[in-house]
Design an enzyme around this catalytic site. Structure first.
Site, short mmCIF file in Angstrom:
data_model
loop_
_atom_site.label_atom_id
_atom_site.label_comp_id
_atom_site.label_asym_id
_atom_site.label_seq_id
_atom_site.Cartn_x
_atom_site.Cartn_y
_atom_site.Cartn_z
N GLY A 93 -20.27 -15.55 -12.29
CA GLY A 93 -19.25 -14.51 -12.38
C GLY A 93 -19.21 -13.81 -13.72
N ASP A 149 -26.85 -25.38 -10.44
CA ASP A 149 -26.53 -25.63 -9.03
C ASP A 149 -27.68 -26.35 -8.34
OD1 ASP A 149 -24.33 -24.19 -9.66
OD2 ASP A 149 -24.88 -22.40 -8.51
N LYS A 160 -22.95 -23.42 -28.05
CA LYS A 160 -23.45 -24.68 -27.49
C LYS A 160 -23.65 -24.66 -25.96
CE LYS A 160 -23.83 -28.17 -29.76
NZ LYS A 160 -24.84 -28.18 -30.78
N LYS A 197 -28.82 -18.58 -34.49
CA LYS A 197 -28.64 -19.95 -34.01
C LYS A 197 -29.25 -20.09 -32.61
CE LYS A 197 -24.79 -23.14 -34.54
NZ LYS A 197 -23.33 -23.10 -34.67
N CYS A 252 -12.37 2.10 9.27
CA CYS A 252 -12.67 1.15 10.35
C CYS A 252 -11.38 0.60 10.97
CB CYS A 252 -13.60 0.06 9.85
SG CYS A 252 -14.49 -0.71 11.21
N GLY A 258 -8.66 0.54 9.65
CA GLY A 258 -7.67 1.54 9.23
C GLY A 258 -7.64 2.74 10.17
N GLN A 278 -8.67 2.38 13.52
CA GLN A 278 -8.22 1.82 14.80
C GLN A 278 -6.69 1.69 14.82
OE1 GLN A 278 -10.46 -1.84 15.11
NE2 GLN A 278 -12.40 -0.78 15.49
N HIS A 313 -17.87 2.80 7.75
CA HIS A 313 -17.45 2.48 6.37
C HIS A 313 -18.10 3.45 5.39
CE1 HIS A 313 -15.37 -1.34 7.13
NE2 HIS A 313 -16.22 -1.46 8.14
N GLU A 373 -17.46 4.03 2.44
CA GLU A 373 -17.55 3.49 1.08
C GLU A 373 -18.92 2.88 0.79
OE1 GLU A 373 -15.73 2.27 3.53
OE2 GLU A 373 -15.66 0.07 3.54
N1 GLN Z 1 -11.76 -5.70 13.41
C1 GLN Z 1 -12.23 -4.41 13.77
C2 GLN Z 1 -13.44 -4.45 14.68
O1 GLN Z 1 -14.09 -5.44 14.75
C3 GLN Z 1 -12.52 -3.56 12.54
C4 GLN Z 1 -13.67 -4.05 11.75
C5 GLN Z 1 -13.73 -3.48 10.36
O2 GLN Z 1 -12.74 -2.99 9.84
N2 GLN Z 1 -14.87 -3.57 9.73
O3 GLN Z 1 -13.78 -3.48 15.31
#
Ligand code: GLN
Length: 552
Positions: free
Chosen positions: A18, A152, A193, A227, A393, A395, A397, A524, A526
């Site tokens: 991270g 890991d 260290k 160092k 998505c 959002g 629906q 999506h 984005e």
């Molecule tokens: N849950 C919704 C679906 O499967 C929306 C998925 C999402 O937002 N990526 O269609």
């Protein structure tokens, strides 16, 4: 095994995870690309999941979907944003994928009756994948990031594969360790260290780092560099200070100040092909970090951010970045607030009025029931109060559910994801998804990756994209139920984007005369927003948000 003369840089983490290995990898990629070398970036995730698609976003962060539809780690998103291009399936691997191929091959008698073992078979499968990524991309340099840290357990085979590659091609392989130098509050002094210990641990694998990227709060001073250099046997000029910065996009510029690109080329014995031009990048960083730029405030109403007492926004990483890119383009500074949709549910009708003060509201992607009525309330509020709204998505629906309930008078409207026998299933499971769900086949089975959409003339969407045909990345199982399309349209909703056959609703919006910006996408957007090419829908949404600010 490797192509003669092909160069590999392995990026490993020391001390703790991270601290920005992904940003280091992305920055190295950008710098070498700007110096004229075709580069490919590979993310190695040591977990056994075959892809990131089935992981809980609160724990693991965002699932980044590639153009192909592969569900990967959020680092892949950073790689794409820094390189400014799409990545492929070859550029990503998990232990799960590696083992799956080995086991499938064994079942098909592919090892000719041999005892199949971690070494050499699993190790060689790792190497095969690294090399096929290089070949597929036609690159000159591969930068391979190994997730987690050196210590890991599950990373051992990946480090071993890298060691063997170095042994066979000593001139062509470099190791970069990204380490952390803490400054304990009680001491007030930066400590080297833990990094020394991490390097020693790496030495235990037979691997010597060539570069140390020293992450810390403040810049690392000469004394500490000295160092580290002596105790870790790393040349002084190959210890690079990487103090905390305001924006990850500054990282390549900072590294360039330390001439990291040249130092890497020198270590790889490659000539500089051209001077890196970072002018466009610099311009973007200047805009993105301008603290004097006027503010635009955006509320993201979601649910994947409470982990214990901490708020973690990783689950929505690409959304945040997409907002930043468009804000920078418009000369604004986006201030993002996290609104937990579960709180909007608990607080009743009044709770939602906190949204009044924002210039724009986003409901991002999501799954399942918790917080869903809170999201619907937020959407209703945005619609009624004419606050710019952008639904991604889930959002979109839920924007349809809200519209059906309140504008069509269908009280029983819902998505069948939540209510199987909804009286009005305005959002319903896609036909091909029914079987996957019935068979418990959840991994990699959603409607994933790029699909085309046609945009209707005279709509917000068409005006934003300025073209008729677009391609966007998807990740969903549910869709707008075609039975309700006509009634919704009659009630004033516009489906401005559809699949080429007109069957799937890809974008829904309200006409500008009714609302300044109320738009949802089944995909999506984005995922394809980049620093130098912001996404047109985010830009339009922010424009509307800025206009609201002016009006207020
Ligand atoms: N849950 C919704 C679906 O499967 C929306 C998925 C999402 O937002 N990526 O269609």
């Amino acid at each position: 095994m490797a192509k003669e003369g092909h160069k590999y840089i392995f990026v490993l983490g020391g001390v703790m995870s991270g601290v920005g290995k992904g940003v280091v990898t992305s920055s190295i990629g950008l710098l070498l690309q700007q110096k004229g070398y075709p580069v490919n970036l590979v993310k190695v995730d040591p977990y056994l999941n075959v892809d990131a698609g089935t992981m809980n976003p609160t724990e693991h962060g965002e699932v980044f979907v590639l153009r192909s539809g592969l569900e990967t780690d959020q680092d892949m998103g950073n790689y794409e944003r820094f390189l400014g291009r799409d990545l492929t399936n070859e550029d990503y691997m998990t232990s799960g994928m590696v083992y799956q191929s080995v086991i499938e091959r064994e079942r098909a008698l592919g090892y000719g009756g041999k005892c199949v073992e971690a070494i050499p078979h699993v190790r060689d499968e790792i190497l095969r994948r690294i090399e096929s990524a290089a070949a597929y991309n036609g690159s000159r340099i591969s930068v391979v990031e190994i997730g987690g840290t050196i210590g890991d357990f599950q990373n051992a085979l990946f480090i071993e594969a890298a060691r063997v590659l170095k042994m066979e091609h000593p001139e062509d392989v470099l190791f970069v360790i990204v380490s952390y130098l803490p400054t304990p509050g009680t001491l007030g002094e930066m400590k080297t260290k833990p990094t020394q210990t991490a390097v020693r641990e790496l030495n235990g694998y037979g691997v010597q780092p060539d570069f140390i990227i020293a992450r810390s709060k403040e810049p690392v001073d000469d004394k500490r560099k000295e160092k580290l250099s002596v105790s870790c046997s790393v040349r002084r000029d190959r210890i690079i200070s990487a103090p905390d910065i305001g924006s990850i996009y500054e990282a390549p510029l900072n590294f360039e100040k330390d001439a990291l690109g040249d130092a890497l080329l020198d270590a790889l014995q490659l000539p500089e092909k051209r001077r890196a031009s970072l002018a466009a990048w610099k311009k973007f960083v200047r805009a993105a970090t301008n603290v004097k730029a006027p503010e635009v405030s955006i509320a993201i109403v979601g649910k994947y951010f409470d982990t214990g007492d901490f708020v973690l926004s990783d689950a929505y990483l690409s959304v945040i970045e997409a907002i930043k890119f468009s804000a920078a383009k418009l000369g604004r500074r986006a201030v993002i607030s996290w609104i937990n949709s579960k709180d909007l549910e608990k607080g009743g009708a009044k709770a939602v009025s906190v949204l009044q003060k924002y210039h724009g509201i986003i409901v991002p992607g999501g799954f399942g029931e918790s917080g869903i009525e809170g999201k619907i309330r937020a959407i209703q509020f945005a619609r009624e109060k004419k606050i710019p709204y952008f639904g991604l998505c889930y959002g979109m629906q839920l924007m349809i559910v809200e519209y059906a309930r309140h504008m069509l008078g269908l009280k029983g409207a819902h998505t069948t994801e939540i209510k199987k026998n909804a009286e009005h299933p305005v959002v319903d499971v896609m036909l091909e998804q029914k079987k996957h769900l019935a068979d418990n086949k959840y991994g990699g089975t959603m409607r994933l990756g790029v699909y085309p959409a046609y945009l209707k003339k005279g709509t917000l969407a068409r005006a934003a994209y300025k073209k008729e045909l677009v391609e966007e990345r998807h990740r969903h199982r549910y869709e707008i139920n075609s039975k309700y399309v006509k009634p919704l349209e009659e009630a004033g909703l516009v489906f401005s984007g559809t699949s080429p056959d007109g069957i799937l609703m890809e974008i829904a919006e309200l006409p500008r005369a009714k609302h300044p910006f109320m738009l949802g996408t089944q995909f999506h957007p984005e995922l394809q927003a980049r620093p130098l090419t912001p996404h047109p829908l985010f830009t339009e949404f922010l424009r509307a948000a800025i206009a609201r600010k002016r009006k207020k």
